[in-house]
Design a protein around this motif. Structure first.
Motif, PDB file in Angstrom:
ATOM      1  N   GLY A 138      14.199   5.186 -12.871  1.00  0.00           N
ATOM      2  CA  GLY A 138      12.828   4.828 -13.209  1.00  0.00           C
ATOM      3  C   GLY A 138      11.965   4.767 -11.975  1.00  0.00           C
ATOM      4  N   PHE A 139      12.333   3.890 -11.049  1.00  0.00           N
ATOM      5  CA  PHE A 139      11.535   3.811  -9.829  1.00  0.00           C
ATOM      6  C   PHE A 139      12.056   4.739  -8.744  1.00  0.00           C
ATOM      7  CE2 PHE A 139      14.796   0.581  -9.693  1.00  0.00           C
ATOM      8  CZ  PHE A 139      15.315   0.711  -8.418  1.00  0.00           C
ATOM      9  N   MET A 140      13.268   5.299  -8.938  1.00  0.00           N
ATOM     10  CA  MET A 140      13.757   6.283  -7.967  1.00  0.00           C
ATOM     11  C   MET A 140      14.884   7.102  -8.574  1.00  0.00           C
ATOM     12  SD  MET A 140      16.201   4.077  -5.444  1.00  0.00           S
ATOM     13  CE  MET A 140      16.697   5.530  -4.577  1.00  0.00           C
ATOM     14  N   PHE A 141      15.167   8.250  -7.946  1.00  0.00           N
ATOM     15  CA  PHE A 141      16.284   9.079  -8.365  1.00  0.00           C
ATOM     16  C   PHE A 141      17.469   8.771  -7.454  1.00  0.00           C
ATOM     17  CE2 PHE A 141      18.764  13.016  -8.238  1.00  0.00           C
ATOM     18  CZ  PHE A 141      19.017  13.162  -9.587  1.00  0.00           C
TER      19      PHE A 141
ATOM     20  N   GLN B  33      12.954   6.193   0.890  1.00  0.00           N
ATOM     21  CA  GLN B  33      13.263   6.090   2.314  1.00  0.00           C
ATOM     22  C   GLN B  33      14.315   5.024   2.583  1.00  0.00           C
ATOM     23  OE1 GLN B  33      12.744   8.048   4.618  1.00  0.00           O
ATOM     24  NE2 GLN B  33      11.200   9.360   3.715  1.00  0.00           N
ATOM     25  N   LEU B  34      14.295   3.976   1.768  1.00  0.00           N
ATOM     26  CA  LEU B  34      15.338   2.956   1.913  1.00  0.00           C
ATOM     27  C   LEU B  34      16.711   3.571   1.663  1.00  0.00           C
ATOM     28  CD1 LEU B  34      14.189  -0.408   0.319  1.00  0.00           C
ATOM     29  CD2 LEU B  34      15.070  -0.005   2.613  1.00  0.00           C
ATOM     30  N   MET B  35      16.773   4.442   0.653  1.00  0.00           N
ATOM     31  CA  MET B  35      18.039   5.115   0.337  1.00  0.00           C
ATOM     32  C   MET B  35      18.457   6.016   1.489  1.00  0.00           C
ATOM     33  SD  MET B  35      20.155   5.147  -2.162  1.00  0.00           S
ATOM     34  CE  MET B  35      21.771   5.867  -2.004  1.00  0.00           C
ATOM     35  N   VAL B  36      17.494   6.785   2.020  1.00  0.00           N
ATOM     36  CA  VAL B  36      17.800   7.655   3.157  1.00  0.00           C
ATOM     37  C   VAL B  36      18.277   6.808   4.335  1.00  0.00           C
ATOM     38  CG1 VAL B  36      16.794   9.208   4.873  1.00  0.00           C
ATOM     39  CG2 VAL B  36      16.192   9.468   2.476  1.00  0.00           C
TER      40      VAL B  36
ATOM     41  N   GLU C 221      15.206   2.144  10.358  1.00  0.00           N
ATOM     42  CA  GLU C 221      14.687   3.482  10.636  1.00  0.00           C
ATOM     43  C   GLU C 221      14.021   4.070   9.396  1.00  0.00           C
ATOM     44  OE1 GLU C 221      16.637   7.102  13.152  1.00  0.00           O
ATOM     45  OE2 GLU C 221      17.489   6.629  11.200  1.00  0.00           O
ATOM     46  N   GLY C 222      14.663   3.869   8.246  1.00  0.00           N
ATOM     47  CA  GLY C 222      14.102   4.351   6.994  1.00  0.00           C
ATOM     48  C   GLY C 222      12.751   3.716   6.699  1.00  0.00           C
ATOM     49  N   LEU C 223      12.667   2.406   6.904  1.00  0.00           N
ATOM     50  CA  LEU C 223      11.406   1.707   6.654  1.00  0.00           C
ATOM     51  C   LEU C 223      10.317   2.172   7.611  1.00  0.00           C
ATOM     52  CD1 LEU C 223      12.566  -1.964   5.979  1.00  0.00           C
ATOM     53  CD2 LEU C 223      11.652  -0.302   4.361  1.00  0.00           C
ATOM     54  N   THR C 224      10.723   2.425   8.870  1.00  0.00           N
ATOM     55  CA  THR C 224       9.745   2.899   9.848  1.00  0.00           C
ATOM     56  C   THR C 224       9.154   4.225   9.398  1.00  0.00           C
ATOM     57  OG1 THR C 224      11.215   1.934  11.466  1.00  0.00           O
ATOM     58  CG2 THR C 224       9.337   3.152  12.314  1.00  0.00           C
TER      59      THR C 224
ATOM     60  N   GLY D  91       0.799  -1.220   0.000  1.00  0.00           N
ATOM     61  CA  GLY D  91       0.000   0.000   0.000  1.00  0.00           C
ATOM     62  C   GLY D  91       0.836   1.276   0.000  1.00  0.00           C
ATOM     63  N   VAL D  92       2.134   1.161  -0.254  1.00  0.00           N
ATOM     64  CA  VAL D  92       2.991   2.335  -0.258  1.00  0.00           C
ATOM     65  C   VAL D  92       3.583   2.472  -1.659  1.00  0.00           C
ATOM     66  CG1 VAL D  92       5.095   3.317   0.683  1.00  0.00           C
ATOM     67  CG2 VAL D  92       3.558   2.033   2.160  1.00  0.00           C
ATOM     68  N   PRO D  93       3.582   3.690  -2.225  1.00  0.00           N
ATOM     69  CA  PRO D  93       4.173   3.856  -3.556  1.00  0.00           C
ATOM     70  C   PRO D  93       5.645   3.440  -3.529  1.00  0.00           C
ATOM     71  CG  PRO D  93       3.157   5.898  -2.781  1.00  0.00           C
ATOM     72  CD  PRO D  93       3.016   4.902  -1.682  1.00  0.00           C
ATOM     73  N   ILE D  94       6.079   2.792  -4.595  1.00  0.00           N
ATOM     74  CA  ILE D  94       7.437   2.253  -4.603  1.00  0.00           C
ATOM     75  C   ILE D  94       8.480   3.370  -4.517  1.00  0.00           C
ATOM     76  CG2 ILE D  94       7.638   2.177  -7.124  1.00  0.00           C
ATOM     77  CD1 ILE D  94       9.094  -0.547  -6.665  1.00  0.00           C
ATOM     78  N   GLN D  95       8.125   4.569  -5.076  1.00  0.00           N
ATOM     79  CA  GLN D  95       9.077   5.693  -4.996  1.00  0.00           C
ATOM     80  C   GLN D  95       9.359   6.061  -3.545  1.00  0.00           C
ATOM     81  OE1 GLN D  95       6.807   5.519  -7.345  1.00  0.00           O
ATOM     82  NE2 GLN D  95       7.725   6.177  -9.282  1.00  0.00           N
ATOM     83  N   ALA D  96       8.272   6.115  -2.746  1.00  0.00           N
ATOM     84  CA  ALA D  96       8.442   6.480  -1.334  1.00  0.00           C
ATOM     85  C   ALA D  96       9.271   5.424  -0.618  1.00  0.00           C
ATOM     86  CB  ALA D  96       7.080   6.628  -0.656  1.00  0.00           C
TER      87      ALA D  96
END
Lengths: 326, 305
Positions: B151-154, B15-18, B269-272, B6-11
């Motif tokens: 494509g799915f992220m910058f 956040q995974l990158m962060v 933490e990013g996933l949270t 239920g979460v857009p893949i970009q988000a």
């Protein structure tokens, strides 16, 4: 294992400590005629806070690094309840003490499984959870905190809005908390607590449940820290994030360390010194932080028994010189 | 739009990158704290301030002409700062060890914590006097500007660089301590300093260099962080508490544990942040509490002394 090396209480101390406490009490009674009452309120609440922390740091040998959580939790609890509920200030404060003590049971139960540095880090981590809770929860109003908390009427009768009246109210509550603490330390339980601190293995072999004894101390300390936080919030009509910030946890360690851990009067002197310094150096901004840091370093490196240790040393030298026996 | 839970893949990837970036910094800082604790038995609370110092040295170097006008000083950029700033912080660390830290080696660990809290206050207070609490911007070096759209992220290049460098430095440090002769001496000196001295090794000097190295790592991390976070006196303040939690989770003094749990917790933490934003500030502390209940010596814990 002892965390802090504390020497046996010298006989000479018992003498001068009592005299000094009586003098300080007399001063506390007349001081508001000369000094701004709210400044004295701040001193009293921090003396209580430091004394409460001394119970675990000095007498239980536990280096807690998150005591601001208990101070701040009660601060917010008292502020919010006094502001939104139709209750008198003493009920609000009792509520604050209760929630802090309750959290003390939980945090203590988690933390006393480990000692020394681990204990410090666990309490710090738990306190950070409390900090972020209040930083985020809506009714705490983030950076602004809970402002213009009404002081209310003590027992529904005495209006506390006058600073002078407030001061004597705080002094009364303070004395109840402080004398209770002295009683705990002087009680048989207090002796067992010190025994656990000095030699935990031996205390256990004598049949004491060391963890339960430490947990009781931690809970009492948390409750009294809450009492201090509640009084502070009510007097200044404000509960803010600085009440739960880790720097406050560091400051209370500093107060006990400067004054002298595991002594009755040490935290009193330490709190007076630190609060006075913060007050008079406030115009110099960040210098307060620098000075506090320098005092911290000096205390750790050169006077680990604090001001009380220095006075003891002088007293001993004087006794030896005059050949007078106590 | 692609949704995962239920979460857009970009988000999610963002956040995974962060989280990975934060994890890289946690790992680098925890590594230093773990070395200093493992080898010297010192709880280096001032690590956060030393990280801040590294970032400020880089900023000073970049702004030399503005800070000392009229001297004709050149501006010194990121790449030189990446070498120079850690050296400066290393020097400061050596000085701190010589003046303060070595006086508490024989005392209870608690005193090292109190001492370094004091040093933190002095350092942060001193920078606050001059720079308040505002942040100074530090630009990303020319070479690493920009990024690539996957494509799915910058994917910004600088962030990739941070993660790669962090991994390399962490591995190299681990290798040096666990697999080389110098590391063996060091570990031996921690176990039995008197015996190691009897073999003709200058243990006090070794401890001093080790402290300097750990602190230098903090300085290095500070330079790496400067372009991502702003350079401000308080930048290490909250970080150090998280780093302490990471070190406890990894197992106090365990170098590998610090590295792994650093990255791992950054990602958690990013996933949270995606799934339960309110809890993202506290999740690491909650994990720490749970770990201590289940595995009191940390994930990869040697028995704490």
């Amino acid at each position: 294992m002892t965390t802090i090396d504390i020497k046996q209480q010298p006989v000479a101390r018992l003498e001068w400590e009592k005299v000094a406490l009586v003098i300080l009490l007399a001063l506390a009674l007349i001081a508001p005629s000369f000094v701004y009452p709210l400044f004295l309120v701040r001193i009293l609440t921090f003396v209580l806070f430091a004394s409460a922390y001394n119970l675990i740091f000095g007498y239980a040998g536990l280096l807690g690094f998150g005591h601001a959580a208990f101070f701040g939790l009660a601060s917010y609890a008292v502020a919010q309840s006094a502001k939104t509920l139709p209750i008198t200030p003493e009920i609000a404060i009792l509520f604050g003490v209760f929630v802090s003590a309750a959290m003390g049971v939980v945090f203590g139960w988690l933390a006393i499984r480990r000692q020394g540095l681990y204990f410090a880090m666990i309490t710090l981590a738990l306190a950070q959870i409390v900090y972020f809770f209040f930083a985020q929860v809506e009714w705490a109003h983030g950076e602004d905190g809970i402002q213009s908390v009404p002081r209310g009427h003590f027992l529904g009768l005495i209006d506390l809005s006058d600073n002078m009246v407030m001061y004597y109210f705080v002094l009364g509550v303070f004395l109840i908390g402080f004398l209770f603490l002295l009683r705990v330390i002087a009680s048989p339980y207090g002796e067992v607590l010190k025994a656990v601190r000095d030699n935990e293995a031996r205390a256990i072999s004598l049949g004491y449940d060391a963890n339960a004894i430490k947990l009781i101390a931690f809970t009492i300390s948390a409750g009294l820290a809450g009492l201090a936080g509640g009084l502070n919030a009510l007097s200044f009509q404000l509960a803010s994030l600085s009440d739960v910030h880790y720097l406050l946890s560091a400051e209370v360690i500093l107060m006990v360390l400067i004054g002298g851990a595991a002594t009755t009067i040490g935290p009193v002197l330490g709190a007076v010194v630190v609060v006075a310094m913060q007050n008079y150096f406030a115009p110099f901004g960040a210098w307060v932080l620098v000075f506090q840091g320098v005092i911290f370093v000096v205390c750790v490196l050169t006077m680990r028994n604090g001001i009380v240790g220095v006075i003891d040393m002088l007293a001993k030298a004087w006794v030896d010189k005059s050949g007078k026996a106590y | 739009m692609i949704l995962i839970f239920g979460v857009p893949i970009q988000a999610l990837t963002g956040q995974l990158m962060v989280g990975l970036i934060n994890g890289a910094f946690y790992a680098l800082l925890s590594l230093g704290v773990a070395i200093i604790f493992g080898m010297l038995r010192i709880a280096n609370f001032v690590h956060g301030a030393q990280y801040m110092l590294g970032a400020f040295v880089a900023w000073f170097l970049l702004n030399l002409p503005n800070i000392f006008p009229g001297l004709g000083l050149p501006t010194i950029g990121y790449w030189v700062a990446l070498v120079l700033a850690p050296l400066v912080v290393f020097g400061v660390g050596i000085l701190i060890e010589f003046l303060f830290i070595r006086r508490v080696y024989d005392l209870d660990h608690a005193y090292s914590l109190l001492l370094t809290i004091g040093l933190t206050m002095v350092l942060e207070g001193a920078f606050r006097l001059k720079y308040g609490s505002s942040g100074q911007p530090y630009e990303i070096p020319e070479l690493l500007k920009g990024g690539r759209n996957l494509g799915f992220m910058f994917l910004p290049y600088y962030r990739v660089w941070v993660v790669v460098v962090s991994l390399v430095v962490c591995f190299a440090t681990w290798f040096m301590i666990e697999r080389t002769k110098f590391g063996a001496y060091l570990r031996a000196a921690t176990e039995d300093p008197i015996l190691v001295r009897a073999f003709g090794i200058n243990v006090p000097l070794m401890l001093m260099l080790t402290y300097g190295f750990g602190v230098g790592l903090a300085g290095f991390t500070g330079v790496m962080a400067a372009p991502i976070y702003q350079v401000s006196p308080g930048m290490g303040q909250n970080l150090i508490i998280i780093v302490f939690a990471v070190v406890v989770i990894g197992g106090m003094g365990s170098i590998l544990g610090a590295i792994i749990s650093g990255f791992f917790l950054g990602i958690i933490e990013g996933l949270t942040k995606v799934f339960w934003p309110e809890a993202s500030n506290t999740v690491i502390f909650v994990i720490m509490a749970i770990i201590l209940l289940v595995r009191p010596n940390g994930l990869i814990g040697r028995v704490a002394k």
